[in-house]
Write an enzyme that holds these catalytic residues in place. Structure first.
Site, PDB file in Angstrom:
ATOM      1  N   ARG A  66       0.882  -1.181   0.000  1.00 54.92           N
ATOM      2  CA  ARG A  66       0.000   0.000   0.000  1.00 54.92           C
ATOM      3  C   ARG A  66       0.913   1.222   0.000  1.00 54.92           C
ATOM      4  NH1 ARG A  66      -5.327   1.361   3.544  1.00 54.92           N
ATOM      5  NH2 ARG A  66      -6.131  -0.014   1.920  1.00 54.92           N
TER       6      ARG A  66
ATOM      7  N   ASP B 255     -17.227   7.044  -1.641  1.00 59.22           N
ATOM      8  CA  ASP B 255     -15.979   6.939  -0.875  1.00 59.22           C
ATOM      9  C   ASP B 255     -15.722   8.320  -0.275  1.00 59.22           C
ATOM     10  OD1 ASP B 255     -13.494   6.117   0.091  1.00 59.22           O
ATOM     11  OD2 ASP B 255     -12.491   6.161  -1.859  1.00 59.22           O
TER      12      ASP B 255
ATOM     13  N   HIS C 228      -7.409   0.699  -6.359  1.00 56.14           N
ATOM     14  CA  HIS C 228      -7.587  -0.131  -5.153  1.00 56.14           C
ATOM     15  C   HIS C 228      -8.280  -1.432  -5.586  1.00 56.14           C
ATOM     16  CE1 HIS C 228      -7.815  -1.327  -1.118  1.00 56.14           C
ATOM     17  NE2 HIS C 228      -8.742  -0.513  -0.637  1.00 56.14           N
TER      18      HIS C 228
END
Ligand code: CP
Ligand code: NVA
Length: 303
Positions: A104, A219, A131
């Site tokens: 990440r 999001d 993602h």
């Protein structure tokens, strides 16, 4: 032999994606009824985190343990990566010691450089651009609740960010239509949009995007690394909250997803997030575990 990585959803064929989702659903059932086996005995997952995480870290670490392997949490604070050791050197060293690596980080180029020098599969656990692991869980969740997303309409409300980009890839791979509503200045990557122009539309009006949708998703307005823009973004995204009023424009059986963490009262209302008739966010979060186990199994079998 070229190593197969998972840097975006496009590293899989549509058929492989379907196979991983089906396997994730099977592994979830096996985990629940106690019939899961431990095929990763002796395998080690390296986990490099340059940004915070709850779901990703715990799902990868728990998943590896459940499959009989182990996971190493590597933070730049206490590895040489944080002191400037080149990514290419870190990739060559780490990939001689572990069997699979997840990263990440910020720039997507960083994970591409790491993967180019890695002897073992590299998984994108979120970059500024994509993602894809979250999409495995989201697709699994849609399939479990409503069946095949092929031919459905998905509405993305909010920032044209890493999650939005992965939804664009998912639209192409799962054959659904994607209506994106974002304020001007927050569009997803125009090249990615243009490459998928047959199924992706952009509007400034969340109501237009949600009308007739089967699956609505949002999001946070400020992603990790954009914390200083929070106040500015709250102004720019005013009117983009997903709530019951907006959901009323979607199909009667539409479901709501959010990768979490959520900011109640910003991109989603507290009432909607907690309304389990519509919101499937807890299943979605759980499915990170099962989907990534299926992904790791796939990558270890195909390398
Ligand atoms: N959705 C997601 O990736 O959550 P974390 O940041 O907690 O890993
Ligand atoms: N877009 C968000 C997703 C968090 C899981 C971020 O990058 O911070």
């Amino acid at each position: 032999m070229t190593v197969r990585h998972f840097l975006t959803l496009k590293d899989l064929s549509p058929a492989e994606l379907q196979q991983i989702i089906a396997r994730a659903i099977e592994m979830k059932a096996q985990h629940r009824n106690g019939t899961a086996d431990e095929p990763f005995h002796g395998k080690v997952l390296g986990m490099i985190f340059e940004k915070s995480s709850t779901r990703t870290r715990v799902s990868f670490e728990a998943g590896m343990a459940q499959m009989g392997g182990s996971a190493l949490f590597l933070s730049p604070r206490d590895t040489q990566l944080g002191r400037g050791e080149p990514i290419e050197d870190s990739a060559r060293v780490l990939s001689r010691m572990v069997d699979i690596i997840m990263i990440r980080t910020f720039g997507h180029d960083k994970i591409e450089r790491f993967a180019a020098y890695s002897r073992v599969p590299v998984i994108n656990a979120l970059t500024d651009d994509f993602h894809p692991c979250q999409l495995l869980a989201d697709i699994q969740t849609y399939v479990e609740h409503r069946g095949d997303p092929k031919g459905k309409t998905v509405a993305w409300i909010g920032d044209g960010n890493n999650m939005c980009h992965s939804y664009i890839n998912a639209a192409a791979m799962c054959d659904f239509k994607l209506n994106i509503a974002c304020p001007e200045g927050f569009d997803p990557d125009p090249e990615l949009v243009a490459a998928n122009a047959d199924r992706v539309t952009i509007t400034r009006d969340p109501r237009e995007a949600v009308t007739g949708a089967d699956w609505v998703v949002t999001d946070v307005w400020a992603s990790m690394g954009q914390e200083e823009e929070q106040a500015h973004r709250e102004q720019q995204f005013a009117g983009y909250e997903v709530n019951h009023e907006l959901m009323a424009l979607a199909h009667d059986d539409a479901i709501f997803m959010h990768c979490l963490p959520a900011h109640r009262g910003e991109e989603v209302s507290a009432d909607l997030l907690e309304d389990e008739k519509i919101s499937v966010v807890w299943d979605e979060a759980e499915n990170r575990l099962h989907a990534q186990k299926a992904l790791m199994e796939f990558l270890l079998q195909h390398n």
